[in-house]
Design a protein around this motif. Structure first.
Motif, mmCIF file in Angstrom:
data_model
loop_
_atom_site.group_PDB
_atom_site.id
_atom_site.type_symbol
_atom_site.label_atom_id
_atom_site.label_comp_id
_atom_site.label_asym_id
_atom_site.label_seq_id
_atom_site.Cartn_x
_atom_site.Cartn_y
_atom_site.Cartn_z
ATOM 1 N N CYS A 144 -3.238 9.154 10.456
ATOM 2 C CA CYS A 144 -3.100 8.726 9.049
ATOM 3 C C CYS A 144 -2.115 9.602 8.275
ATOM 4 C CB CYS A 144 -4.474 8.763 8.368
ATOM 5 S SG CYS A 144 -4.388 8.306 6.632
ATOM 6 N N ILE A 145 -1.252 8.964 7.471
ATOM 7 C CA ILE A 145 -0.289 9.698 6.634
ATOM 8 C C ILE A 145 -0.604 9.530 5.143
ATOM 9 C CG2 ILE A 145 1.605 9.721 8.316
ATOM 10 C CD1 ILE A 145 2.762 7.233 6.824
ATOM 11 N N LEU A 146 -1.798 9.004 4.838
ATOM 12 C CA LEU A 146 -2.269 8.873 3.454
ATOM 13 C C LEU A 146 -1.313 8.082 2.566
ATOM 14 C CD1 LEU A 146 -3.734 12.453 2.926
ATOM 15 C CD2 LEU A 146 -5.001 10.315 3.159
ATOM 16 N N CYS A 147 -0.790 6.996 3.118
ATOM 17 C CA CYS A 147 0.171 6.205 2.343
ATOM 18 C C CYS A 147 -0.520 5.269 1.356
ATOM 19 C CB CYS A 147 1.048 5.396 3.286
ATOM 20 S SG CYS A 147 0.145 4.106 4.158
ATOM 21 N N ALA A 148 -1.822 5.009 1.568
ATOM 22 C CA ALA A 148 -2.632 4.128 0.705
ATOM 23 C C ALA A 148 -2.373 2.639 0.916
ATOM 24 C CB ALA A 148 -2.471 4.479 -0.780
ATOM 25 N N ALA A 149 -1.575 2.292 1.919
ATOM 26 C CA ALA A 149 -1.315 0.860 2.172
ATOM 27 C C ALA A 149 -2.603 0.122 2.502
ATOM 28 C CB ALA A 149 -0.294 0.703 3.297
ATOM 29 N N CYS A 150 -3.522 0.786 3.214
ATOM 30 C CA CYS A 150 -4.783 0.117 3.597
ATOM 31 C C CYS A 150 -5.667 -0.112 2.370
ATOM 32 C CB CYS A 150 -5.516 0.938 4.659
ATOM 33 S SG CYS A 150 -5.829 2.651 4.196
ATOM 34 N N ALA A 167 -8.907 4.208 3.524
ATOM 35 C CA ALA A 167 -8.194 5.453 3.856
ATOM 36 C C ALA A 167 -9.160 6.637 3.867
ATOM 37 C CB ALA A 167 -7.063 5.702 2.858
ATOM 38 N N VAL A 170 -11.246 6.320 7.029
ATOM 39 C CA VAL A 170 -10.466 6.727 8.217
ATOM 40 C C VAL A 170 -10.444 8.252 8.333
ATOM 41 C CG1 VAL A 170 -8.042 6.947 8.973
ATOM 42 C CG2 VAL A 170 -9.017 4.695 8.514
ATOM 43 N N CYS A 210 -1.612 -1.202 7.859
ATOM 44 C CA CYS A 210 -1.375 0.202 8.245
ATOM 45 C C CYS A 210 -0.045 0.380 8.987
ATOM 46 C CB CYS A 210 -2.517 0.726 9.113
ATOM 47 S SG CYS A 210 -2.248 2.452 9.554
ATOM 48 N N PRO A 211 0.890 1.164 8.424
ATOM 49 C CA PRO A 211 2.188 1.347 9.082
ATOM 50 C C PRO A 211 2.102 2.234 10.318
ATOM 51 C CG PRO A 211 2.067 2.715 7.119
ATOM 52 C CD PRO A 211 0.806 1.895 7.150
ATOM 53 N N ARG A 212 0.954 2.893 10.520
ATOM 54 C CA ARG A 212 0.770 3.737 11.706
ATOM 55 C C ARG A 212 -0.004 2.999 12.800
ATOM 56 N NH1 ARG A 212 3.556 8.039 12.507
ATOM 57 N NH2 ARG A 212 1.791 9.262 13.238
ATOM 58 N N ILE A 214 -2.989 2.119 12.944
ATOM 59 C CA ILE A 214 -4.357 2.607 13.153
ATOM 60 C C ILE A 214 -5.297 1.406 13.102
ATOM 61 C CG2 ILE A 214 -6.208 4.036 12.147
ATOM 62 C CD1 ILE A 214 -3.954 5.852 11.014
ATOM 63 N N VAL A 216 -7.849 0.376 11.622
ATOM 64 C CA VAL A 216 -8.622 0.820 10.455
ATOM 65 C C VAL A 216 -9.996 0.148 10.408
ATOM 66 C CG1 VAL A 216 -8.622 1.038 7.948
ATOM 67 C CG2 VAL A 216 -6.474 1.217 9.191
HETATM 68 FE FE1 SF4 Z 1 -3.680 6.075 6.632
HETATM 69 FE FE2 SF4 Z 1 -2.894 3.741 7.704
HETATM 70 FE FE3 SF4 Z 1 -4.364 3.786 5.473
HETATM 71 FE FE4 SF4 Z 1 -1.797 4.596 5.420
HETATM 72 S S1 SF4 Z 1 -2.547 2.527 5.842
HETATM 73 S S2 SF4 Z 1 -3.576 5.584 4.421
HETATM 74 S S3 SF4 Z 1 -1.632 5.566 7.425
HETATM 75 S S4 SF4 Z 1 -5.001 4.489 7.510
#
Ligand code: SF4
Ligand code: F3S
Ligand code: FES
Length: 232
Positions: A144-150, A167, A170, A210-212, A214, A216
């Protein structure tokens, strides 16, 4: 190629409501949406406001709604986004200016799950050992990069910003399932409350956003099961 970019603008000092503004940008199909925003800011309108830092999908600063879905501007190519692109701030958090939102609620939820290793045993001479199988249990959520997209794609969060959100879950998962950590029970007590993990209705938007990559929703479900069956 020429691309038309429609950006949702809002400056609280001068605007009563947000409005759409169109820009035309000369770009290459291998440029990223972030390159386009930079071109607009540097060559057309210096007042355009957005967050970015690494430009390589690592810092998590530039999540925004691109063509209706959450994405990192630095990871989306023009050839994917097309010749007509819309860009808006992520949803569910107050807009500070243009594409910048106030992340305080998001980081309060993150902090509430104690996202750090807790182990009161004496510090060993060498590292705390763990088998590959033990590590595998939480490997995915370390990304996770804490982007807040989720969290900002979650329909439950849109209607209730008290929901801790995917987030935070996760990042709790990352430690709850770590064999070296001793505070899983405290984290699960936080996540078992009214605004915790059981607010989730398995919408899957978070996983798609999630851009990574994950998983989620799977992490959220694993935390639910750990709380229900008291089994990690
Ligand atoms: Fe982390 Fe993915 Fe959520 Fe971004 S979208 S905060 S990378 S879990
Ligand atoms: Fe929301 Fe993801 Fe659950 S989008 S409802 S946290 S599966
Ligand atoms: Fe760092 Fe996009 S600018 S993730």
């Amino acid at each position: 190629m020429k691309t038309t970019v429609k950006i949702k603008r809002y400056d609280p000092d001068i605007d009563d409501v947000a409005y759409w503004q169109d820009f035309e940008v000369e770009c290459d199909e291998m440029d990223r949406v972030l390159d386009i925003l930079n071109t607009i800011k540097w060559e057309q309108d210096g007042t355009l406001s957005y967050r970015r830092s690494c430009a390589h999908g690592i810092c998590g600063s530039d999540a925004m709604v691109i063509n209706g879905s959450n994405a990192l501007a630095c990871k989306m190519l023009v050839k994917e986004a097309g010749s007509s692109i819309t860009v808006e701030p992520i949803r569910g958090l107050p807009v500070v200016k243009d594409l910048i939102v106030d992340m305080e609620t998001f980081f309060d939820a993150y902090k509430s799950v104690m996202p750090y290793l807790i182990n009161d045993d004496p510090v060993p001479d060498r590292e705390r050992l763990q088998t590959p199988e033990q590590h595998e249990k939480f490997e995915d959520t370390t990304k996770c990069i804490l982007c807040a997209a989720c969290t900002t794609s979650c329909p439950i969060f849109w209607t209730n910003d008290e929901y801790l959100g995917p987030a935070a879950i996760v990042n709790a998962h990352r430690f709850i399932f770590d064999s070296r950590d001793q505070a899983g029970g405290e984290r699960m007590a936080v996540l078992g409350t009214r605004e915790g993990v059981f607010r989730c209705r398995t919408a899957f938007n978070c996983t798609e956003a999630c851009p990574r990559d994950i998983q989620v929703t799977r992490a959220v479900e694993e935390v639910k099961r750990a709380i229900l069956f008291k089994k990690i």
